[in-house]
Motif scaffolding. Structure first.
Motif, PDB file in Angstrom:
ATOM      1  N   ARG A 143       2.336  -3.228  -3.703  1.00 40.84           N
ATOM      2  CA  ARG A 143       1.978  -2.345  -4.813  1.00 40.84           C
ATOM      3  C   ARG A 143       0.464  -2.298  -4.990  1.00 40.84           C
ATOM      4  O   ARG A 143      -0.212  -3.312  -4.901  1.00 40.84           O
ATOM      5  N   THR A 166       0.223   2.527 -10.260  1.00 44.12           N
ATOM      6  CA  THR A 166       1.250   3.462 -10.703  1.00 44.12           C
ATOM      7  C   THR A 166       0.575   4.636 -11.415  1.00 44.12           C
ATOM      8  O   THR A 166      -0.561   4.508 -11.901  1.00 44.12           O
ATOM      9  N   GLU A 186       1.557   7.947 -14.262  1.00 44.03           N
ATOM     10  CA  GLU A 186       2.613   8.304 -15.209  1.00 44.03           C
ATOM     11  C   GLU A 186       2.652   9.777 -15.583  1.00 44.03           C
ATOM     12  O   GLU A 186       3.653  10.261 -16.092  1.00 44.03           O
ATOM     13  N   SER A 237      -2.690   1.721 -14.812  1.00 39.79           N
ATOM     14  CA  SER A 237      -2.185   1.857 -13.444  1.00 39.79           C
ATOM     15  C   SER A 237      -1.764   0.533 -12.834  1.00 39.79           C
ATOM     16  O   SER A 237      -1.006   0.518 -11.868  1.00 39.79           O
ATOM     17  N   TYR A 263       6.692   7.732 -20.229  1.00 39.19           N
ATOM     18  CA  TYR A 263       7.386   7.765 -18.955  1.00 39.19           C
ATOM     19  C   TYR A 263       8.602   8.687 -18.962  1.00 39.19           C
ATOM     20  O   TYR A 263       9.471   8.598 -18.095  1.00 39.19           O
ATOM     21  N   ARG A 319       8.497   6.093 -13.109  1.00 36.50           N
ATOM     22  CA  ARG A 319       7.085   6.321 -12.795  1.00 36.50           C
ATOM     23  C   ARG A 319       6.872   6.286 -11.284  1.00 36.50           C
ATOM     24  O   ARG A 319       7.717   5.815 -10.530  1.00 36.50           O
ATOM     25  N   TRP A 320       5.721   6.796 -10.881  1.00 41.66           N
ATOM     26  CA  TRP A 320       5.366   6.969  -9.469  1.00 41.66           C
ATOM     27  C   TRP A 320       4.494   5.805  -9.038  1.00 41.66           C
ATOM     28  O   TRP A 320       3.535   5.445  -9.732  1.00 41.66           O
ATOM     29  N   VAL A 321       4.799   5.192  -7.893  1.00 38.67           N
ATOM     30  CA  VAL A 321       4.094   3.998  -7.424  1.00 38.67           C
ATOM     31  C   VAL A 321       3.513   4.250  -6.034  1.00 38.67           C
ATOM     32  O   VAL A 321       4.146   4.892  -5.193  1.00 38.67           O
ATOM     33  N   SER A 344       4.647   5.934  -0.976  1.00 40.76           N
ATOM     34  CA  SER A 344       4.888   6.067  -2.418  1.00 40.76           C
ATOM     35  C   SER A 344       6.382   5.948  -2.665  1.00 40.76           C
ATOM     36  O   SER A 344       7.192   6.374  -1.834  1.00 40.76           O
ATOM     37  N   GLU A 367       9.694   3.614  -9.506  1.00 37.63           N
ATOM     38  CA  GLU A 367      10.112   2.505 -10.346  1.00 37.63           C
ATOM     39  C   GLU A 367      10.802   3.061 -11.587  1.00 37.63           C
ATOM     40  O   GLU A 367      10.283   3.985 -12.223  1.00 37.63           O
ATOM     41  N   TRP A 381      10.697  -2.902 -14.676  1.00 38.81           N
ATOM     42  CA  TRP A 381      10.568  -1.799 -13.730  1.00 38.81           C
ATOM     43  C   TRP A 381      11.184  -2.197 -12.385  1.00 38.81           C
ATOM     44  O   TRP A 381      10.705  -3.102 -11.712  1.00 38.81           O
TER      45      TRP A 381
END
Length: 730
Positions: A290, A293, A295, A375, A421, A510-512, A539, A542, A550
């Motif tokens: 990781r 992140t 949002e 983030s 989120y 959310r996008w990681v 990517s 979560e 998460w």
């Protein structure tokens, strides 16, 4: 004596020419590792060197031809076969492969050619080029055309691919000019009748020539240069064409990406893979790496909108988290791990790769760490300036979560979760929301809804594609375009679409961004060594579960989520005994009645038994038929369950052979001409892994070893084996 000296000098001339010619041809082979999937470049280089050596000695054809052919076969054997070369057990496979590909040649079906035949043709090409080099260097004394083509070849690769030809150009020019100078000198000597300085190699000619060329090369490299008019000619050429592809996407508007980037406000466009190694990891856990992140979804890409401040992180106890960066909630069962990261030279980052909940960080006594409060990105500093760490160690924790915990999670979310989120742009098309509702309508809980969306793309033939990927124009929405128009893309398309679909049904996600685990290399001190390249940039998604935190999910086709919750284990209770029915006593019956009743009961019993047997047989046939029809649904799970707890020296072999059988059942068949290694490469391409070749290599080692190894069925090989089976799709 003078004649002998003359011959000696001539022989030395030819030796130098051959050496320089080989170095010039080597420049054609160097880029192959970076611009193709060819891994064993050194074998092609050694084969080419051998050809030059044999040609130099000018052996008779009846000797040189079989020697070169034998070297070609030995090189092929070292690439694709495991058994002993002189056993010749591999020859039938080679003949079958050639016969198979001759049919493809006749049909002009170049795409289905096997790797073995491709390599064979490449070796033959090197053979022909080595002969041409002899012809140009020794007979015609002309090499300028080949030299010019080499320069053009390297320049094109440097411009249009990831190959860095900065030093290759210098080497090529230096070697080529020396070759041209020596050949010119030899022509003058031959045409003008000059002597070769009493049989000695004219070092007084070559030394000044080499010195002038070397000095010119150095001055050209260090001298100041004007900036290019077109920093990148590729977009210029594409924009000048003014053409559009089938998707209506201008060729000049594509957003090419290589590796990890920070600006995600505009997603889409082709993704250019770069297999340059960037760091190695030594780890006793398996997970994604990781970095950060995001949002806020804009309809075109991702941004961070929550106001944030940097938070100092203590290296020994890095618990300075915020509501937005806390991954796991308190009270979960956690498992301790440790990892070490070593960056490749020149590829260091000024931030950390985070595997899970950090317990401690070791990155140097003067290094400071700062956490982005939204983030989750941890940046590294020294003396107030960003510091790129070449190596650091960490201790971290990963949770042990069961599926029943996830299924029991409710939609009672904290305020900061629902506020940030569940965000979606007002311009999001209604059909995206309708699709998410329809897909998850019949699922009873949040976890099953999430798993349904995660598997939706694979079940509905969404394709993984890194080239023909459109960029939304005007008011087009990035997710809407992918879900309903193009239906092909890479990780950004899949992960963003899953987040948006979940948010539209009220599930926080959310996008990681970060990296996949990388390619396994070896085991060192109980730690697994992985190599991570720019191509591992990735990517994923979560999802927030109340009371848990998460949880990562992987919607991208061809990728396997390293985090898997433990499956529910429900023990089935034994069936309750049926009480005996009371019998009518026979003593109340008359003797004749009793005899008659006995005969009657016997007949009924026989009829009932026959009917029961028929019904039982029918049920068994029905069950067997259903099991056969739906065998692809349960075979994988049964195989994993069957081998999971087995031990012994034969277990690894049995498990691998069962894997081969499963691959055949599920349609990934081994062609007759495929060797095991070639088939392993084919399977890895089909399943987008590198695990099969590792298992195949271990299996071959067992087959040709006189002693059976009992340690191969370990956690590592079992995990690779299980991941491969899980990737097979019914």
């Amino acid at each position: 004596m003078p004649q002998s000296n003359q011959q000696q000098a001539s022989t030395l001339h030819v030796l130098v020419l051959y050496g320089l010619g080989f170095l010039l041809l080597w420049e054609w082979l160097r880029p192959l590792k970076e611009i193709t999937t060819t891994n064993d470049i050194q074998i092609f280089v050694m084969y080419t060197l051998f050809l030059f050596i044999v040609t130099y000695f000018q052996l008779p054809f009846w000797i040189s031809f079989p020697v070169k052919l034998g070297a070609l076969l030995y090189a092929l054997h070292s690439l694709y076969f495991f058994d002993v070369f002189l056993s010749f057990k591999w020859v039938p496979y080679l003949i079958e492969d050639i016969q198979y590909n001759l049919g493809l040649f006749a049909d002009r079906n170049w795409n289905d050619m096997t790797s073995l035949t491709r390599s064979l043709l490449f070796f033959v090409l090197l053979w022909l080029v080595s002969y041409l080099m002899h012809y140009w260097l020794v007979q015609t004394r002309r090499i300028f055309l080949f030299f010019l083509i080499t320069v053009i070849y390297i320049s094109i690769l440097d411009t249009f691919t990831v190959y860095d030809a900065k030093f290759a150009i210098i080497r090529t020019v230096f070697i080529g000019l020396i070759l041209i100078g020596i050949l010119r000198m030899m022509k003058i000597i031959e045409t003008q009748g000059f002597s070769l300085l009493k049989g000695k190699f004219p070092i007084l000619w070559v030394a000044p020539l080499s010195g002038v060329i070397a000095l010119s090369s150095v001055l050209g490299y260090v001298a100041p240069k004007a900036s290019p008019i077109w920093p990148d000619p590729v977009p210029f050429i594409q924009n000048m064409s003014g053409k559009e592809d089938e998707e209506g996407l201008g060729k000049g508007s594509g957003i090419a990406k290589i590796g990890y980037g920070e600006n995600d406000s505009q997603l889409g466009g082709p993704f250019q893979f770069d297999y340059t190694p960037i760091f190695k990891t030594y780890d006793n856990g398996r997970h994604y790496w990781r970095i950060e992140t995001k949002e806020f979804y804009t309809g075109k890409g991702w941004e961070n909108k929550i106001p944030t401040q940097a938070v100092a992180v203590e290296p020994e106890i890095p618990d300075a988290d915020t509501n937005y960066t806390r991954i796991w909630e308190d009270g979960l069962q956690m498992k301790d791990h440790k990892a070490r990261i070593e960056a490749e030279k020149g590829k260091e980052y000024s931030f950390l790769m985070i595997p899970g909940k950090l317990k401690s960080i070791k990155g140097g006594s003067e290094t400071n760490f700062q956490l982005n409060g939204v983030s989750g990105k941890i940046s590294t500093f020294r003396a107030g300036k960003e510091e790129k760490l070449s190596a650091y160690e960490m201790e971290y924790q990963l949770p042990v979560i069961k599926e029943e915990q996830l299924r029991a999670s409710t939609n009672q979310y904290p305020g900061h979760i629902t506020e940030n989120y569940l965000q979606l742009p007002e311009s999001l098309p209604q059909r995206v929301k309708d699709l998410a509702q329809n897909v998850t309508a019949n699922q009873p809980n949040i976890y099953d809804k999430v798993k349904t969306v995660e598997g939706y793309f694979a079940k509905n033939a969404y394709g993984y594609n890194t080239i023909e990927v459109a960029v939304p124009k005007g008011k087009e929405d990035y997710v809407d375009q992918f879900l309903f128009e193009t239906k092909k893309g890479y990780c950004d398309n899949f992960s963003t679409s899953m987040v948006v679909m979940l948010r539209s049904i009220g599930i926080p996600a959310r996008w990681v961004k970060g990296f996949t685990p990388g390619t396994f290399e070896a085991l060192n001190d109980g730690l697994r060594e992985y190599t991570v390249t720019n191509a591992n940039a990735h990517s994923w998604v979560e999802v927030y579960f109340s009371g848990i935190g998460w949880v990562p999910f992987e919607p991208t086709r061809g990728f396997d989520n390293p985090f898997q919750p433990e499956e529910d284990r429900q023990s089935s209770a034994p069936a309750a005994a049926v009480p005996d029915q009371p019998k009518k006593p026979e003593k109340d019956l008359a003797p004749d009645d009793a005899a008659s009743n006995k005969d009657s009961n016997s007949g009924l019993t026989l009829k009932s038994a026959g009917m029961g047997i028929a019904i039982l047989a029918g049920v068994n046939v029905l069950i067997a038929g259903l099991a056969f029809l739906f065998r692809r649904k349960w075979l994988r799970q049964y195989t994993i369950w069957h081998f999971k707890r087995k031990q012994g020296s034969e277990t690894f072999e049995d498990a691998f052979e069962r894997l081969l059988w499963l691959l055949r059942v599920y349609g990934i068949k081994r062609r007759p001409a495929f060797t095991l290694r070639e088939y392993a490469l084919y399977v890895d391409r089909e399943l987008d892994t590198k695990d099969m070749r590792i298992l195949a290599k271990a299996y071959e080692g067992v087959q040709f070893s006189p002693n059976k190894r009992t340690d191969l069925w370990n956690d590592f090989h079992r995990e690779l084996w299980e991941n491969l089976i899980k990737r097979i799709r019914p």
